[in-house]
Design a protein around this motif. Sequence first.
Motif, short mmCIF file in Angstrom:
data_model
loop_
_atom_site.label_atom_id
_atom_site.label_comp_id
_atom_site.label_asym_id
_atom_site.label_seq_id
_atom_site.Cartn_x
_atom_site.Cartn_y
_atom_site.Cartn_z
N GLU A 23 0.82 -1.22 0.00
CA GLU A 23 0.00 0.00 0.00
C GLU A 23 0.86 1.27 0.00
OE1 GLU A 23 -3.45 2.20 2.67
OE2 GLU A 23 -2.91 0.12 3.12
N PHE A 24 1.96 1.24 0.71
CA PHE A 24 2.79 2.44 0.85
C PHE A 24 4.09 2.36 0.06
CE2 PHE A 24 0.01 2.60 4.58
CZ PHE A 24 -0.44 3.91 4.50
N ARG A 25 4.11 1.48 -0.95
CA ARG A 25 5.31 1.35 -1.79
C ARG A 25 5.63 2.70 -2.43
NH1 ARG A 25 5.13 -3.43 -5.49
NH2 ARG A 25 6.15 -4.37 -3.72
N GLY A 26 6.88 3.08 -2.39
CA GLY A 26 7.30 4.34 -2.96
C GLY A 26 7.13 5.53 -2.02
N ILE A 27 6.45 5.31 -0.92
CA ILE A 27 6.23 6.37 0.05
C ILE A 27 7.10 6.14 1.28
CG2 ILE A 27 4.52 7.53 1.52
CD1 ILE A 27 2.40 6.59 -0.56
N PHE A 28 7.06 4.89 1.79
CA PHE A 28 7.85 4.51 2.95
C PHE A 28 8.66 3.27 2.62
CE2 PHE A 28 4.15 6.59 4.96
CZ PHE A 28 4.80 7.57 5.67
N SER A 29 9.84 3.17 3.20
CA SER A 29 10.66 1.98 3.01
C SER A 29 10.06 0.82 3.82
CB SER A 29 12.09 2.25 3.48
OG SER A 29 12.13 2.34 4.88
N PRO A 30 10.37 -0.41 3.42
CA PRO A 30 9.90 -1.56 4.21
C PRO A 30 10.37 -1.50 5.66
CG PRO A 30 10.75 -2.29 2.09
CD PRO A 30 11.07 -0.83 2.20
N GLN A 31 11.56 -0.96 5.89
CA GLN A 31 12.08 -0.84 7.26
C GLN A 31 11.24 0.13 8.09
OE1 GLN A 31 13.96 -0.38 4.48
NE2 GLN A 31 15.21 -2.23 4.48
N THR A 32 10.82 1.22 7.48
CA THR A 32 9.98 2.19 8.19
C THR A 32 8.64 1.57 8.54
OG1 THR A 32 11.05 4.04 7.08
CG2 THR A 32 8.86 4.45 8.02
N ILE A 33 8.06 0.85 7.60
CA ILE A 33 6.77 0.21 7.85
C ILE A 33 6.90 -0.81 8.97
CG2 ILE A 33 5.03 -1.32 6.85
CD1 ILE A 33 5.56 0.25 4.18
N GLU A 34 7.95 -1.60 8.92
CA GLU A 34 8.16 -2.59 9.97
C GLU A 34 8.36 -1.93 11.33
OE1 GLU A 34 10.81 -6.57 10.79
OE2 GLU A 34 10.77 -5.69 8.80
N ASP A 38 6.06 -2.63 14.51
CA ASP A 38 6.65 -3.06 15.78
C ASP A 38 6.25 -2.12 16.92
OD1 ASP A 38 7.87 -5.22 14.58
OD2 ASP A 38 9.85 -4.26 14.44
N ASP A 39 6.28 -0.82 16.65
CA ASP A 39 5.90 0.15 17.67
C ASP A 39 4.41 0.01 18.01
OD1 ASP A 39 6.53 2.55 19.34
OD2 ASP A 39 4.97 3.41 18.05
N SER A 40 3.60 -0.19 16.98
CA SER A 40 2.16 -0.37 17.22
C SER A 40 1.91 -1.63 18.04
CB SER A 40 1.40 -0.45 15.89
OG SER A 40 1.54 0.76 15.18
N ILE A 53 -4.86 -9.04 17.68
CA ILE A 53 -3.69 -8.17 17.59
C ILE A 53 -3.32 -7.82 16.15
CG2 ILE A 53 -1.21 -8.07 18.05
CD1 ILE A 53 -2.85 -7.53 20.53
N PRO A 54 -3.24 -8.78 15.21
CA PRO A 54 -2.85 -8.40 13.84
C PRO A 54 -3.74 -7.34 13.21
CG PRO A 54 -2.69 -10.76 14.09
CD PRO A 54 -3.37 -10.23 15.33
N VAL A 55 -5.04 -7.46 13.40
CA VAL A 55 -5.97 -6.48 12.82
C VAL A 55 -5.79 -5.12 13.48
CG1 VAL A 55 -8.42 -5.87 12.64
CG2 VAL A 55 -7.67 -8.19 12.11
N LEU A 56 -5.70 -5.11 14.79
CA LEU A 56 -5.53 -3.85 15.51
C LEU A 56 -4.21 -3.18 15.16
CD1 LEU A 56 -6.88 -4.99 19.00
CD2 LEU A 56 -8.06 -3.54 17.32
N VAL A 57 -3.14 -3.97 15.12
CA VAL A 57 -1.83 -3.43 14.79
C VAL A 57 -1.82 -2.88 13.37
CG1 VAL A 57 0.58 -4.07 14.38
CG2 VAL A 57 -0.56 -4.77 16.49
N HIS A 58 -2.41 -3.63 12.43
CA HIS A 58 -2.47 -3.18 11.03
C HIS A 58 -3.19 -1.84 10.93
CE1 HIS A 58 -2.98 -3.50 6.63
NE2 HIS A 58 -4.16 -2.97 6.87
N ARG A 59 -4.35 -1.76 11.53
CA ARG A 59 -5.14 -0.52 11.46
C ARG A 59 -4.42 0.65 12.12
NH1 ARG A 59 -11.29 -2.64 12.61
NH2 ARG A 59 -11.48 -3.79 10.66
N PHE A 60 -3.84 0.41 13.28
CA PHE A 60 -3.15 1.47 14.00
C PHE A 60 -1.93 1.94 13.22
CE2 PHE A 60 -0.51 2.79 17.83
CZ PHE A 60 -1.17 4.00 17.97
N ALA A 61 -1.13 1.01 12.74
CA ALA A 61 0.07 1.38 11.97
C ALA A 61 -0.34 2.11 10.68
CB ALA A 61 0.89 0.14 11.63
N ARG A 62 -1.37 1.63 10.02
CA ARG A 62 -1.84 2.26 8.77
C ARG A 62 -2.28 3.70 9.02
NH1 ARG A 62 -6.69 2.57 5.63
NH2 ARG A 62 -6.14 2.51 3.42
#
Length: 68
Positions: A23-34, A38-40, A53-62
């Motif tokens: 979704e964020f290709r070209g905007i954020f690096s994979p390391q930034t997304i990870e 991780d922080d979420s 947890i996966p759904v909540l973390v995905h939504r929060f990070a997104r």
Amino acid sequence: MPLEIAPLTRQRLAQEVEALGEEFRGIFSPQTIERFVDDSLARFSDARFDKYIPVLVHRFARERLQVR
């Protein structure tokens, strides 16, 4: 005390990182997304059940990535 995450949940989190990477290709690096994922995840360290947890973390990070 860190959240103990089941292997299946950890696998699902990896899929969420991959989805956000697409979704964020070209905007954020994979390391930034990870890092955001991780922080979420750390913010849910006191969760009693890791089933959602996966759904909540995905939504929060997104949401956090969208604001940047």
